[in-house]
Design a protein around this motif. Structure first.
Motif, short mmCIF file in Angstrom:
data_model
loop_
_atom_site.label_atom_id
_atom_site.label_comp_id
_atom_site.label_asym_id
_atom_site.label_seq_id
_atom_site.Cartn_x
_atom_site.Cartn_y
_atom_site.Cartn_z
N TRP A 17 0.85 -1.20 0.00
CA TRP A 17 0.00 0.00 0.00
C TRP A 17 0.88 1.24 0.00
O TRP A 17 1.87 1.30 0.73
N LEU A 18 0.53 2.22 -0.81
CA LEU A 18 1.35 3.42 -0.94
C LEU A 18 0.60 4.64 -0.43
O LEU A 18 -0.53 4.91 -0.83
N GLU A 19 1.22 5.36 0.48
CA GLU A 19 0.69 6.62 0.96
C GLU A 19 1.21 7.73 0.04
O GLU A 19 2.42 8.00 0.02
N VAL A 20 0.34 8.34 -0.72
CA VAL A 20 0.75 9.35 -1.69
C VAL A 20 0.96 10.69 -0.99
O VAL A 20 0.14 11.10 -0.17
N PRO A 21 2.06 11.39 -1.28
CA PRO A 21 2.30 12.70 -0.65
C PRO A 21 1.16 13.68 -0.92
O PRO A 21 0.64 13.76 -2.04
N HIS A 22 0.76 14.42 0.10
CA HIS A 22 -0.31 15.40 -0.05
C HIS A 22 0.29 16.76 -0.39
O HIS A 22 0.03 17.78 0.28
N HIS A 221 -6.66 15.11 -14.65
CA HIS A 221 -5.71 14.58 -13.69
C HIS A 221 -5.28 15.67 -12.72
O HIS A 221 -4.85 16.76 -13.12
N THR A 222 -5.39 15.34 -11.45
CA THR A 222 -5.01 16.27 -10.39
C THR A 222 -3.55 16.03 -9.99
O THR A 222 -2.91 15.08 -10.44
N HIS A 223 -3.05 16.90 -9.12
CA HIS A 223 -1.69 16.68 -8.60
C HIS A 223 -1.63 15.33 -7.89
O HIS A 223 -0.60 14.64 -7.96
N GLU A 224 -2.71 14.94 -7.25
CA GLU A 224 -2.72 13.66 -6.53
C GLU A 224 -2.66 12.47 -7.48
O GLU A 224 -1.90 11.53 -7.25
N THR A 225 -3.44 12.48 -8.57
CA THR A 225 -3.41 11.34 -9.48
C THR A 225 -2.05 11.22 -10.16
O THR A 225 -1.55 10.12 -10.38
N VAL A 226 -1.45 12.38 -10.48
CA VAL A 226 -0.13 12.36 -11.11
C VAL A 226 0.93 11.92 -10.10
O VAL A 226 1.83 11.12 -10.41
N GLN A 227 0.84 12.42 -8.87
CA GLN A 227 1.79 12.01 -7.82
C GLN A 227 1.76 10.51 -7.59
O GLN A 227 2.80 9.88 -7.37
N THR A 228 0.57 9.93 -7.64
CA THR A 228 0.43 8.50 -7.37
C THR A 228 1.37 7.68 -8.23
O THR A 228 2.11 6.81 -7.73
N ASN A 229 1.37 7.92 -9.53
CA ASN A 229 2.20 7.11 -10.42
C ASN A 229 3.63 7.60 -10.53
O ASN A 229 4.52 6.82 -10.86
#
Length: 554
Positions: A17-22, A221-229
């Motif tokens: 499980w990956l915690e994505v930076p906020h 795509h938000t900063h969060e969706t881009v950060q995820t990958n």
């Protein structure tokens, strides 16, 4: 039911499980510049740009965009250029303002640009000077209020030994005007702006789909969706600040954007940027810079390995090689493994998923395989008609749920509704791809739903036939399509590029006879056509639809 068998083969050193930076994408650059100010961020045909310098130029361009071009939070900016330092600088300048990048394929023409401008409501564009003629009509018709023009040669040293494409060595020749600002002028400022608060939920980029089933659609795509990958891709590929990434995929495309730009910047690695693919230059750059990672597509690998001069270069620093878009032929993968000791690791993703939803484990990849679901991804196979979930080895539509999935299509509520389904209390994206998974939880692509050939009632998946054809010693590249047949409804046709040494000896009949020994009768190409090249996209994907259209128009 959530598939978990693949967790038995999960890389042992990684959490499942990956915690994505906020935080924002721009924050990644700020952190890397603080940690590694003098480390080379970009190596461009011999020119080195440090992280400290990269951040400085991003901030200067952002200030110019905000104060002089009036780009504010939520505004769209067209980014229309080839791989270059200016592309990276532009991308991060735009997102630092909370504005939205509209990445455009450099192969797009004026008509395409007009669509993107009208759909995204962008009034500012940052472009490569070689593309100016395509943009000029949008300026003259007042669709664009200002255009910043970049010249790639501003970043090169003509004394370096690398072979560079003409587009890189061409000097600046576009005249400035009130609406046309030259890159150097835009960055020659001492403007300053207050920090802008950018939230993870803010839109960062709108990559457009190819438009093969209608008008292109902007994927939100938000900063969060881009950060995820970006983060997930870096971790999965063992990328660190000491890594050196060969950037050959176009940065406008989500795979190149994530694995050749955003992931390296997140960890503070070096990006070795190529504006145009050239197999000799690629090998030279790998040797010169000690490239450790290379994300590509199958056609690049085929071309790279077919280089008769490859043995002249030391490419032993490569530790991670992989890609997606189309499966790598097994014979080519085996050749790569024998040469480098690196097993090719394929992945799977879409513009809607900001690149990967599936990865092959680096230490246990399978050939011609999508891999296993990535961090936080729930992937299933369903019957596309009944929506019933299917089990191992059953072919059906791939659906995915995860934090990298786009928030929908820009201004396309009906298209968005069609693309998502509720399944067991979760929202899944319908990929439109047909696949299956095996007993170990590894997923395999069968083909696009639209691409299936119905030959006398038998389903023929072109990618499977192509994979078998690659075993033929004379075949360099192959593309299989369905063509009308009065008796069978459709029949199988293969377009083939033969290897140079076989061009005068291999025949159409010989390929068909060979096929009879290696595939089921209904899969055998009944028509074979030798060609010198196949139509490809800017990312190197073979455009099979173009070939299909050509056949229909005959």
């Amino acid at each position: 039911m959530t598939i978990t068998k693949h967790l038995d083969f999960w890389p042992r050193h990684l959490p499942t499980w990956l915690e994505v930076p906020h935080t924002s994408l721009y924050h990644n650059l700020q952190v890397s510049a603080m940690r590694y100010p003098t480390r080379t961020a970009i190596f461009y045909y011999g020119t080195k740009v440090s992280y400290e310098t990269l951040l400085l130029q991003v901030d200067r361009l952002a200030a110019y965009l905000h104060i002089e071009c009036h780009v504010n939070q939520g505004d769209s900016v067209l980014l229309y250029m080839q791989n270059s330092p200016q592309y990276v600088i532009s991308f991060y300048a735009i997102v630092s303002l909370g504005a939205v990048v509209i990445p455009i394929n450099p192969m797009s023409v004026t008509e395409d640009l007009m669509f993107y401008e009208q759909d995204s409501k962008a009034k500012i564009a940052i472009i490569g000077q070689e593309l100016y003629a395509n943009v000029a009509p949008l300026i003259s018709s007042d669709l664009l209020s200002q255009v910043i023009v970049a010249t790639y040669s501003d970043f090169i040293d003509f004394q370096d030994e690398f072979e560079m494409p003409k587009v890189v060595t061409t000097l600046s020749h576009i005249p400035a005007s009130p609406t046309v600002i030259l890159w150097k002028e835009a960055l020659a400022n001492s403007l300053d702006i207050l920090p802008i608060a950018v939230l993870p939920s803010d839109i960062a980029v709108l990559p457009y789909t190819s438009g093969t089933t209608g008008k292109p659609k902007g994927c939100i795509h938000t900063h969060e969706t881009v950060q995820t990958n970006a983060v997930g891709g870096a971790l999965w590929s063992y990328m660190t600040s000491s890594s050196v990434i060969l950037a050959t995929l176009p940065l406008f495309h989500v795979t190149g954007m994530e694995h050749s730009m955003n992931a390296p910047i997140y960890v503070g690695a070096t990006m070795v940027i190529m504006t145009r693919w050239n197999r000799d230059t690629a090998a030279q750059l790998i040797e010169k810079t000690g490239c450790t990672h290379w994300t590509n597509i199958a056609t690049m690998v085929v071309d790279f390995l077919s280089n008769p001069k490859l043995s002249m270069y030391n490419i032993s620093t490569l530790k991670g090689i992989g890609g997606g878009g189309a499966t790598l032929p097994a014979a080519v993968g085996n050749q790569l493994l024998a040469l480098t000791g690196v097993a090719y690791a394929e992945g799977y993703g879409l513009s809607e998923t900001m690149s990967q939803t599936h990865f092959n484990p680096p230490d246990r990849p399978k050939m011609q395989c999508m891999g296993i679901p990535s961090f936080n991804v729930d992937a299933r196979i369903i019957d596309p008609m009944t929506l019933e979930e299917l089990g191992p080895n059953a072919e059906g539509e791939i659906i995915v749920h995860g934090p990298q999935i786009c928030k929908g299509y820009f201004h396309r509520p009906e298209e968005t509704q069609k693309a998502f389904i509720e399944f067991e209390g979760k929202t899944f994206f319908r990929t439109g791809d047909i696949g299956k998974y095996d007993e170990e939880g590894y997923f395999f692509m069968v083909d696009r739903m639209k691409r299936m050939i119905n030959a006398a009632g038998f389903k023929v998946w072109p990618s499977e036939v192509e994979s078998l054809l690659y075993r033929h010693p004379a075949i360099l590249q192959a593309c299989v399509i369905g063509v009308p047949d009065p008796r069978r409804g459709e029949t199988v046709k293969a377009y083939i590029i033969p290897k140079k040494e076989y061009r005068d000896t291999v025949t159409e009949l010989e390929v068909m006879e060979w096929s009879k020994e290696h595939m089921a009768a209904y899969k055998i190409p009944r028509i074979v056509e030798f060609v010198e090249k196949l139509p490809t996209s800017a990312t190197g994907k073979v455009l099979w639809r173009e070939l299909q259209e050509q056949e229909k128009n005959k």
